[in-house]
Scaffold this motif. Sequence first.
Motif, PDB file in Angstrom:
ATOM      1  N   MET A   1       0.965  -0.977   0.023  1.00  0.00           N
ATOM      2  CA  MET A   1       0.176   0.129   0.066  1.00  0.00           C
ATOM      3  C   MET A   1       0.927   1.227  -0.080  1.00  0.00           C
ATOM      4  O   MET A   1       2.054   1.314   0.733  1.00  0.00           O
ATOM      5  N   ALA A   2       0.545   2.093  -0.628  1.00  0.00           N
ATOM      6  CA  ALA A   2       1.278   3.347  -1.024  1.00  0.00           C
ATOM      7  C   ALA A   2       1.210   4.489   0.187  1.00  0.00           C
ATOM      8  O   ALA A   2       0.089   4.450   0.824  1.00  0.00           O
ATOM      9  N   ASN A   3       2.153   5.422   0.678  1.00  0.00           N
ATOM     10  CA  ASN A   3       2.042   6.219   1.636  1.00  0.00           C
ATOM     11  C   ASN A   3       1.886   7.422   0.930  1.00  0.00           C
ATOM     12  O   ASN A   3       2.110   7.511  -0.281  1.00  0.00           O
ATOM     13  N   THR A   4       1.617   8.574   1.591  1.00  0.00           N
ATOM     14  CA  THR A   4       1.754  10.012   1.083  1.00  0.00           C
ATOM     15  C   THR A   4       2.584  10.398   1.715  1.00  0.00           C
ATOM     16  O   THR A   4       3.317  10.486   2.796  1.00  0.00           O
ATOM     17  N   PHE A   5       3.680  11.224   0.816  1.00  0.00           N
ATOM     18  CA  PHE A   5       4.969  11.817   1.025  1.00  0.00           C
ATOM     19  C   PHE A   5       4.537  13.292   0.862  1.00  0.00           C
ATOM     20  O   PHE A   5       4.218  13.521  -0.292  1.00  0.00           O
ATOM     21  N   SER A   6       5.305  14.341   1.680  1.00  0.00           N
ATOM     22  CA  SER A   6       5.260  15.516   1.365  1.00  0.00           C
ATOM     23  C   SER A   6       6.223  16.372   2.059  1.00  0.00           C
ATOM     24  O   SER A   6       6.884  15.898   3.044  1.00  0.00           O
ATOM     25  N   GLN A   7       6.533  17.544   1.727  1.00  0.00           N
ATOM     26  CA  GLN A   7       7.379  18.516   2.157  1.00  0.00           C
ATOM     27  C   GLN A   7       6.849  20.095   2.033  1.00  0.00           C
ATOM     28  O   GLN A   7       6.961  20.578   0.844  1.00  0.00           O
ATOM     29  N   LEU A   8       6.019  20.350   2.996  1.00  0.00           N
ATOM     30  CA  LEU A   8       5.531  21.757   2.696  1.00  0.00           C
ATOM     31  C   LEU A   8       5.766  22.543   3.969  1.00  0.00           C
ATOM     32  O   LEU A   8       5.576  22.172   5.145  1.00  0.00           O
ATOM     33  N   PHE A   9       6.599  23.528   3.670  1.00  0.00           N
ATOM     34  CA  PHE A   9       7.004  24.513   4.496  1.00  0.00           C
ATOM     35  C   PHE A   9       6.088  25.755   4.355  1.00  0.00           C
ATOM     36  O   PHE A   9       6.017  26.345   3.522  1.00  0.00           O
ATOM     37  N   VAL A  10       5.734  26.276   5.769  1.00  0.00           N
ATOM     38  CA  VAL A  10       4.755  27.369   5.666  1.00  0.00           C
ATOM     39  C   VAL A  10       5.156  28.598   6.825  1.00  0.00           C
ATOM     40  O   VAL A  10       5.576  28.070   7.832  1.00  0.00           O
ATOM     41  N   HIS A  11       5.269  29.763   6.062  1.00  0.00           N
ATOM     42  CA  HIS A  11       5.639  30.730   7.179  1.00  0.00           C
ATOM     43  C   HIS A  11       4.477  31.536   7.334  1.00  0.00           C
ATOM     44  O   HIS A  11       3.646  32.175   6.676  1.00  0.00           O
ATOM     45  N   VAL A  12       4.072  31.393   8.955  1.00  0.00           N
ATOM     46  CA  VAL A  12       2.854  32.144   9.313  1.00  0.00           C
ATOM     47  C   VAL A  12       3.043  33.309  10.056  1.00  0.00           C
ATOM     48  O   VAL A  12       4.102  33.506  11.066  1.00  0.00           O
ATOM     49  N   ILE A  13       2.362  34.248   9.894  1.00  0.00           N
ATOM     50  CA  ILE A  13       2.436  35.701  10.554  1.00  0.00           C
ATOM     51  C   ILE A  13       1.122  35.998  11.166  1.00  0.00           C
ATOM     52  O   ILE A  13       0.057  35.843  10.253  1.00  0.00           O
ATOM     53  N   PHE A  14       1.242  36.372  12.269  1.00  0.00           N
ATOM     54  CA  PHE A  14      -0.195  36.887  13.004  1.00  0.00           C
ATOM     55  C   PHE A  14       0.046  38.124  14.059  1.00  0.00           C
ATOM     56  O   PHE A  14       1.141  38.087  14.534  1.00  0.00           O
ATOM     57  N   THR A  15      -0.847  38.876  14.193  1.00  0.00           N
ATOM     58  CA  THR A  15      -0.703  39.776  15.335  1.00  0.00           C
ATOM     59  C   THR A  15      -1.555  39.854  16.366  1.00  0.00           C
ATOM     60  O   THR A  15      -2.377  39.232  16.652  1.00  0.00           O
ATOM     61  N   VAL A  16      -1.028  41.006  17.240  1.00  0.00           N
ATOM     62  CA  VAL A  16      -1.779  40.944  18.749  1.00  0.00           C
ATOM     63  C   VAL A  16      -2.912  41.738  18.224  1.00  0.00           C
ATOM     64  O   VAL A  16      -2.727  42.651  17.370  1.00  0.00           O
ATOM     65  N   LYS A  17      -4.066  41.664  19.011  1.00  0.00           N
ATOM     66  CA  LYS A  17      -5.391  42.346  18.733  1.00  0.00           C
ATOM     67  C   LYS A  17      -4.979  43.899  18.679  1.00  0.00           C
ATOM     68  O   LYS A  17      -4.615  44.343  19.615  1.00  0.00           O
ATOM     69  N   GLY A  18      -5.418  44.804  17.772  1.00  0.00           N
ATOM     70  CA  GLY A  18      -5.036  46.040  17.819  1.00  0.00           C
ATOM     71  C   GLY A  18      -3.450  46.371  17.512  1.00  0.00           C
ATOM     72  O   GLY A  18      -3.277  47.556  17.684  1.00  0.00           O
ATOM     73  N   ARG A  19      -2.866  45.476  17.404  1.00  0.00           N
ATOM     74  CA  ARG A  19      -1.404  45.620  17.027  1.00  0.00           C
ATOM     75  C   ARG A  19      -0.764  46.305  18.407  1.00  0.00           C
ATOM     76  O   ARG A  19       0.141  46.948  18.239  1.00  0.00           O
ATOM     77  N   ALA A  20      -1.245  45.938  19.678  1.00  0.00           N
ATOM     78  CA  ALA A  20      -0.675  46.535  20.837  1.00  0.00           C
ATOM     79  C   ALA A  20       0.533  45.779  20.956  1.00  0.00           C
ATOM     80  O   ALA A  20       0.858  44.622  20.704  1.00  0.00           O
ATOM     81  N   ASN A  21       1.723  46.394  21.694  1.00  0.00           N
ATOM     82  CA  ASN A  21       2.786  45.972  22.015  1.00  0.00           C
ATOM     83  C   ASN A  21       2.671  44.995  23.510  1.00  0.00           C
ATOM     84  O   ASN A  21       3.112  45.577  24.465  1.00  0.00           O
ATOM     85  N   LEU A  22       2.216  44.110  23.266  1.00  0.00           N
ATOM     86  CA  LEU A  22       1.840  43.071  24.555  1.00  0.00           C
ATOM     87  C   LEU A  22       2.620  42.320  24.895  1.00  0.00           C
ATOM     88  O   LEU A  22       2.948  41.669  26.004  1.00  0.00           O
ATOM     89  N   ILE A  23       3.444  41.630  23.838  1.00  0.00           N
ATOM     90  CA  ILE A  23       4.430  40.372  24.164  1.00  0.00           C
ATOM     91  C   ILE A  23       5.722  40.962  24.745  1.00  0.00           C
ATOM     92  O   ILE A  23       6.549  41.471  23.711  1.00  0.00           O
ATOM     93  N   HIS A  24       5.899  41.245  25.892  1.00  0.00           N
ATOM     94  CA  HIS A  24       7.132  41.825  26.605  1.00  0.00           C
ATOM     95  C   HIS A  24       8.402  40.695  26.439  1.00  0.00           C
ATOM     96  O   HIS A  24       8.061  39.466  26.518  1.00  0.00           O
ATOM     97  N   GLU A  25       9.561  41.265  26.457  1.00  0.00           N
ATOM     98  CA  GLU A  25      10.834  40.485  26.387  1.00  0.00           C
ATOM     99  C   GLU A  25      10.765  39.658  27.721  1.00  0.00           C
ATOM    100  O   GLU A  25      11.236  38.498  27.488  1.00  0.00           O
ATOM    101  N   SER A  26      10.389  39.698  28.644  1.00  0.00           N
ATOM    102  CA  SER A  26      10.386  39.064  30.142  1.00  0.00           C
ATOM    103  C   SER A  26       9.545  37.951  29.980  1.00  0.00           C
ATOM    104  O   SER A  26       9.937  36.875  30.621  1.00  0.00           O
ATOM    105  N   PHE A  27       8.579  37.543  28.921  1.00  0.00           N
ATOM    106  CA  PHE A  27       7.843  36.339  28.934  1.00  0.00           C
ATOM    107  C   PHE A  27       7.893  35.881  27.466  1.00  0.00           C
ATOM    108  O   PHE A  27       7.331  34.827  26.988  1.00  0.00           O
ATOM    109  N   ARG A  28       8.449  36.488  26.494  1.00  0.00           N
ATOM    110  CA  ARG A  28       8.473  36.144  25.070  1.00  0.00           C
ATOM    111  C   ARG A  28       8.988  34.787  25.011  1.00  0.00           C
ATOM    112  O   ARG A  28       8.191  33.942  24.218  1.00  0.00           O
TER     113      ARG A  28
END
Length: 154
Positions: A1-28
Amino acid sequence: MANTFSQLFVHVIFTVKGRANLIHESFREKVEKYIAGIVSNKKQKLYAIYCMPDHVHILISISPSATISDLVRDIKSASSSFISLNKWVVGKFSWQEGFGAFSYSKSQVDKVVNYIIKQPEHHKHQSFKDEYLELLRRFDVSYNEEYLFDWVES
């Protein structure tokens, strides 16, 4: 039985609501590790992640049985709960709706990893808005300005 082979690389980008600077270095790094755990638990592979104060870049390889939308939804939902539960922000933390997803070949992975881990240096010279619009243009993605992220001009 044949298998499925793949190589899919995805660069995902998303933002904080309202683009607020809420991800501080202290917990990044804790947020990055938590997101890495989500990706791993979903049986996908994380190659790079960097949480800027107002947005996140992730490079993953994704199996053909997974959907990018479901994976990003799960990452955003679980990580926003994690940030809120740890009380790293005042009130309830949330991500903005939507995300960008850009595919790359295996030969480009090292370059994209380097790009992601050097986000702080990159953003000394280019705004997030310019960066994101450049990616949309480079990948020939049609878009309506009305449906892009909320932009915060500094």
